[in-house]
Write a protein that holds these residues in place. Structure first.
Motif, PDB file in Angstrom:
ATOM      1  N   UNK A 118      -4.797   5.401   2.462  1.00 25.51           N
ATOM      2  CA  UNK A 118      -3.523   4.923   1.927  1.00 25.51           C
ATOM      3  C   UNK A 118      -3.325   3.436   2.215  1.00 25.51           C
ATOM      4  N   UNK A 119      -3.636   3.013   3.453  1.00 25.35           N
ATOM      5  CA  UNK A 119      -3.461   1.609   3.812  1.00 25.35           C
ATOM      6  C   UNK A 119      -4.406   0.707   3.031  1.00 25.35           C
ATOM      7  N   UNK A 120      -5.636   1.174   2.771  1.00 26.92           N
ATOM      8  CA  UNK A 120      -6.600   0.348   2.042  1.00 26.92           C
ATOM      9  C   UNK A 120      -6.250   0.247   0.560  1.00 26.92           C
ATOM     10  N   UNK A 121      -5.855   1.373  -0.024  1.00 21.24           N
ATOM     11  CA  UNK A 121      -5.526   1.374  -1.452  1.00 21.24           C
ATOM     12  C   UNK A 121      -4.245   0.581  -1.716  1.00 21.24           C
ATOM     13  N   UNK A 122      -3.271   0.706  -0.807  1.00 17.54           N
ATOM     14  CA  UNK A 122      -2.003  -0.036  -0.941  1.00 17.54           C
ATOM     15  C   UNK A 122      -2.012  -1.263  -0.023  1.00 17.54           C
ATOM     16  N   UNK A 123      -3.039  -2.035  -0.107  1.00 18.71           N
ATOM     17  CA  UNK A 123      -3.208  -3.187   0.783  1.00 18.71           C
ATOM     18  C   UNK A 123      -2.041  -4.172   0.637  1.00 18.71           C
ATOM     19  N   UNK A 124      -1.576  -4.677   1.799  1.00 24.20           N
ATOM     20  CA  UNK A 124      -0.489  -5.668   1.863  1.00 24.20           C
ATOM     21  C   UNK A 124       0.847  -5.098   1.378  1.00 24.20           C
ATOM     22  N   UNK A 125       0.976  -3.782   1.366  1.00 23.10           N
ATOM     23  CA  UNK A 125       2.240  -3.157   0.975  1.00 23.10           C
ATOM     24  C   UNK A 125       2.963  -2.659   2.222  1.00 23.10           C
ATOM     25  N   UNK A 126       4.108  -2.025   2.001  1.00 25.92           N
ATOM     26  CA  UNK A 126       4.859  -1.443   3.120  1.00 25.92           C
ATOM     27  C   UNK A 126       4.033  -0.391   3.844  1.00 25.92           C
ATOM     28  N   UNK A 217     -17.580   1.080 -11.591  1.00 31.05           N
ATOM     29  CA  UNK A 217     -16.933   2.353 -11.890  1.00 31.05           C
ATOM     30  C   UNK A 217     -15.564   2.132 -12.535  1.00 31.05           C
ATOM     31  N   UNK A 218     -14.840   1.159 -12.043  1.00 35.20           N
ATOM     32  CA  UNK A 218     -13.544   0.852 -12.643  1.00 35.20           C
ATOM     33  C   UNK A 218     -13.712   0.298 -14.049  1.00 35.20           C
ATOM     34  N   UNK A 219     -14.738  -0.535 -14.253  1.00 31.92           N
ATOM     35  CA  UNK A 219     -14.971  -1.113 -15.573  1.00 31.92           C
ATOM     36  C   UNK A 219     -15.337  -0.047 -16.600  1.00 31.92           C
ATOM     37  N   UNK A 220     -15.940   1.065 -16.137  1.00 33.19           N
ATOM     38  CA  UNK A 220     -16.281   2.150 -17.052  1.00 33.19           C
ATOM     39  C   UNK A 220     -15.070   2.968 -17.468  1.00 33.19           C
ATOM     40  N   UNK A 221     -13.933   2.689 -16.844  1.00 31.97           N
ATOM     41  CA  UNK A 221     -12.718   3.408 -17.192  1.00 31.97           C
ATOM     42  C   UNK A 221     -12.512   4.708 -16.465  1.00 31.97           C
ATOM     43  N   UNK A 222     -13.210   4.901 -15.337  1.00 25.74           N
ATOM     44  CA  UNK A 222     -13.009   6.124 -14.571  1.00 25.74           C
ATOM     45  C   UNK A 222     -11.607   6.169 -13.992  1.00 25.74           C
ATOM     46  N   UNK A 223     -11.109   7.375 -13.795  1.00 25.70           N
ATOM     47  CA  UNK A 223      -9.761   7.547 -13.242  1.00 25.70           C
ATOM     48  C   UNK A 223      -9.700   6.960 -11.829  1.00 25.70           C
ATOM     49  N   UNK A 224      -8.579   6.322 -11.467  1.00 23.22           N
ATOM     50  CA  UNK A 224      -8.469   5.717 -10.126  1.00 23.22           C
ATOM     51  C   UNK A 224      -8.741   6.715  -9.002  1.00 23.22           C
ATOM     52  N   UNK A 225      -8.266   7.959  -9.159  1.00 23.34           N
ATOM     53  CA  UNK A 225      -8.491   8.956  -8.118  1.00 23.34           C
ATOM     54  C   UNK A 225      -9.980   9.242  -7.946  1.00 23.34           C
ATOM     55  N   UNK A 226     -10.716   9.297  -9.050  1.00 26.23           N
ATOM     56  CA  UNK A 226     -12.149   9.559  -8.981  1.00 26.23           C
ATOM     57  C   UNK A 226     -12.883   8.381  -8.352  1.00 26.23           C
ATOM     58  N   UNK A 227     -12.450   7.171  -8.661  1.00 25.81           N
ATOM     59  CA  UNK A 227     -13.079   5.983  -8.079  1.00 25.81           C
ATOM     60  C   UNK A 227     -12.885   5.958  -6.564  1.00 25.81           C
ATOM     61  N   UNK A 228     -11.661   6.281  -6.138  1.00 30.99           N
ATOM     62  CA  UNK A 228     -11.336   6.195  -4.707  1.00 30.99           C
ATOM     63  C   UNK A 228     -12.039   7.282  -3.911  1.00 30.99           C
ATOM     64  N   UNK A 229     -11.925   8.534  -4.366  1.00 28.22           N
ATOM     65  CA  UNK A 229     -12.405   9.644  -3.549  1.00 28.22           C
ATOM     66  C   UNK A 229     -13.886   9.973  -3.770  1.00 28.22           C
ATOM     67  N   UNK A 230     -14.416   9.754  -4.949  1.00 25.06           N
ATOM     68  CA  UNK A 230     -15.812  10.097  -5.195  1.00 25.06           C
ATOM     69  C   UNK A 230     -16.751   8.948  -4.878  1.00 25.06           C
ATOM     70  N   UNK A 231     -16.357   7.734  -5.220  1.00 27.26           N
ATOM     71  CA  UNK A 231     -17.249   6.596  -5.052  1.00 27.26           C
ATOM     72  C   UNK A 231     -16.958   5.797  -3.778  1.00 27.26           C
ATOM     73  N   UNK A 232     -15.683   5.475  -3.542  1.00 28.28           N
ATOM     74  CA  UNK A 232     -15.352   4.599  -2.411  1.00 28.28           C
ATOM     75  C   UNK A 232     -15.327   5.359  -1.081  1.00 28.28           C
ATOM     76  N   UNK A 233     -14.574   6.458  -1.021  1.00 25.11           N
ATOM     77  CA  UNK A 233     -14.392   7.163   0.247  1.00 25.11           C
ATOM     78  C   UNK A 233     -15.696   7.734   0.768  1.00 25.11           C
ATOM     79  N   UNK A 234     -16.536   8.228  -0.119  1.00 26.92           N
ATOM     80  CA  UNK A 234     -17.801   8.822   0.329  1.00 26.92           C
ATOM     81  C   UNK A 234     -18.623   7.814   1.128  1.00 26.92           C
ATOM     82  N   UNK A 235     -18.685   6.575   0.678  1.00 25.76           N
ATOM     83  CA  UNK A 235     -19.451   5.554   1.391  1.00 25.76           C
ATOM     84  C   UNK A 235     -18.681   4.982   2.574  1.00 25.76           C
ATOM     85  N   UNK A 236     -17.360   5.002   2.493  1.00 21.32           N
ATOM     86  CA  UNK A 236     -16.560   4.497   3.610  1.00 21.32           C
ATOM     87  C   UNK A 236     -16.621   5.423   4.806  1.00 21.32           C
TER      88      UNK A 236
END
Length: 315
Positions: A118-126, A217-236
């Motif tokens: 949540x903190x990474x996706x909403x960077x610099x937010x409340x 992945x974002x440029x291909x038009x994948x859904x944000x949820x799929x980008x975050x949880x399938x591509x980003x979180x797996x490697x993080x």
């Protein structure tokens, strides 16, 4: 790879022998458990019989070697206090500690990973500010303080006619169900670990979110949820996976303080009571098995890392 496994196994055995021998010396220096202290007065003849019965009349190296031999056969001796088999005491306490560590680890994963993402996706937010600030606070508070605060504020809490958490200290003759005793200690143990996990996941996620394959992945038009949880979180999660095994072992160490504060009938509370009574068979058995668990976890982690990264192997 075989040479690396053999070397790592030999190192683990040496660490176990060294750690348990140092612990045995430390316990020996605590004093004679059958000494006459205060109102406890034993005749010299009785003390001599007890020393002979429990093998305390032998030299320290002989006692230690005897203990290692008995450890291989799971013969842990008889405790000095209630004259019960130490293996029976551990069999009663170990399931409770395993439940506590499992729940604390699950809370750490759920809260830590969720807050970090949540903190990474909403960077610099409340939400990012809230997570980063609260994690610093939680990491700065020792588990003893957290456990004492929760015990004093929430023990005995009732909702309508239901007692959510038992009153502490527990009254004599009253035995609450283990599930009632489990929640507050688990939260106390998980608080600091979840905060550390959240900061680790946040930093790793920020790095991964800026990588080329996530941008693709974002440029291909994948859904944000799929980008975050399938591509980003797996490697993080890769850096966290390297520390998860060590952190799980650390949770067993944290149980020592937390179980004592909440009078939770686990291995940590059993150890503290044994330390108070100079109950050497109980103390050294808990130390030995704790060392075994931690050394095995670290060795398995090293072998896994060497399997995944051939550069770590020894040719």
């Amino acid at each position: 790879m075989r040479k690396f496994v053999l070397l790592r196994t030999a190192q683990a055995l040496l660490v176990f022998v060294f750690a348990t021998f140092v612990a045995y010396i430390a316990l020996f220096e605590l004093g004679d458990p059958f000494a006459s202290v205060g109102e406890k007065v034993l005749p010299p003849r009785t003390r001599a019989i007890l020393h002979e019965t429990f093998g305390l009349d032998e030299p320290l190296p002989v006692q230690y070697l005897t203990f290692l031999g008995n450890l291989c056969t799971a013969d842990l001796g008889i405790d000095f206090d209630r004259r019960r088999l130490v293996s029976d005491l551990l069999a009663e306490a170990l399931p409770n500690t395993l439940r506590l560590a499992a729940l604390a680890f699950a809370l750490e994963l759920l809260i830590g990973i969720g807050a970090g993402v949540l903190a990474a996706v909403r960077r610099a937010s409340f939400w990012d500010t809230l997570v980063t600030t609260s994690t610093v606070v939680l990491m700065s508070i020792p588990p003893l303080v957290t456990a004492t605060f929760l015990r004093d504020r929430l023990s005995g809490l009732r909702l309508s006619d239901i007692t959510l958490f038992p009153t502490l200290p527990i009254a004599f003759g009253h035995e609450p169900h283990w599930a009632q005793l489990l929640v507050l200690p688990a939260i106390s143990m998980a608080a600091g670990s979840a905060a550390f996990t959240a900061r680790l996941i946040r930093g790793s996620m920020l790095e991964v979110l800026e990588s080329d394959y996530v941008r693709m992945a974002r440029a291909k038009g994948l859904a944000p949820r799929k980008v975050i949880f399938k591509h980003a979180l797996r490697n993080a999660l890769i850096p966290f996976a390297n520390l998860a095994t060590i952190n799980l072992g650390a949770l067993f160490g944290g149980a020592l303080v937390v179980e004592t504060v909440f009078q939770f009938p686990g291995v940590g509370y059993l150890f503290v009571r044994g330390l108070r009574d100079l109950n050497t068979p109980v103390l050294i058995s808990i130390v030995a098995y704790s060392v075994i668990v931690f050394v095995v976890l670290i060795a398995l982690l090293d072998i896994l890392c060497a399997y995944l990264d051939p550069r770590l192997r020894i040719d």
